[in-house]
Design a protein around this motif. Structure first.
Motif, PDB file in Angstrom:
ATOM      1  N   GLU A   1     -11.513   8.215 -28.495  1.00 33.13           N
ATOM      2  CA  GLU A   1     -11.534   6.787 -28.817  1.00 33.13           C
ATOM      3  C   GLU A   1     -10.295   6.399 -29.611  1.00 33.13           C
TER       4      GLU A   1
ATOM      5  N   VAL B   1     -11.620   9.951 -33.428  1.00 26.56           N
ATOM      6  CA  VAL B   1     -12.982   9.646 -33.008  1.00 26.56           C
ATOM      7  C   VAL B   1     -13.092  10.033 -31.539  1.00 26.56           C
TER       8      VAL B   1
ATOM      9  N   VAL C   1     -15.999  10.616 -28.218  1.00 30.62           N
ATOM     10  CA  VAL C   1     -17.333  10.293 -27.725  1.00 30.62           C
ATOM     11  C   VAL C   1     -17.691  11.320 -26.661  1.00 30.62           C
TER      12      VAL C   1
ATOM     13  N   ARG D   1     -21.018  10.057 -30.794  1.00 34.48           N
ATOM     14  CA  ARG D   1     -19.755   9.628 -31.408  1.00 34.48           C
ATOM     15  C   ARG D   1     -19.472  10.499 -32.636  1.00 34.48           C
TER      16      ARG D   1
END
Length: 123
Positions: free
Chosen positions: A10, A23, A25, A85
């Motif tokens: 992300e 980040v 996912v 996440r």
């Protein structure tokens, strides 16, 4: 990416000199989770370590080979159905021509899931 479609990045941002926040996912439909474990998916530790390596490679701009891992502490189970996440704090130090040290803390929903220190060399 070693495992196709296992996760998406992300963001990766430099928050200060040598410190990064990423980040990712997880794809909870990936085949890894069908076998690990059926009906109760759990993120394999080796896959988490691979994500850290791949993010580190992206940050330093070079392929890396892991020389050692120390202080590896899996502190919480990552269930991709509930916690897809993940936030990774990476502290990168060293010289690309010799050794790169990566300290990591991985969290989900303010829960620490993993802490480790890896040492890499340029591949």
């Amino acid at each position: 990416m070693l495992l196709k479609d296992f996760y998406t990045v992300e963001k990766v941002e430099n928050v200060q000199e040598g410190k990064y926040k990423a980040v990712v996912v997880l794809n909870n439909q990936h085949a890894v989770f069908q076998g690990h474990f059926p009906g109760n998916p759990v993120m394999p530790g080796v896959c988490m370590m691979q994500i850290i390596k791949e993010l580190s490679q992206e940050i330093v701009g070079s392929s890396l080979f892991m020389k050692s891992a120390s202080n590896v502490k899996f502190m919480a189970i990552i269930n991709p159905d509930k916690n897809a996440r993940l936030e990774l704090d990476l502290e990168i130090s060293g010289d690309l021509d010799s050794e790169i040290r990566v300290k990591n803390t991985t969290t989900f929903d303010q829960t620490v899931a993993l802490k480790l220190t890896n040492t890499y060399r340029k591949a």
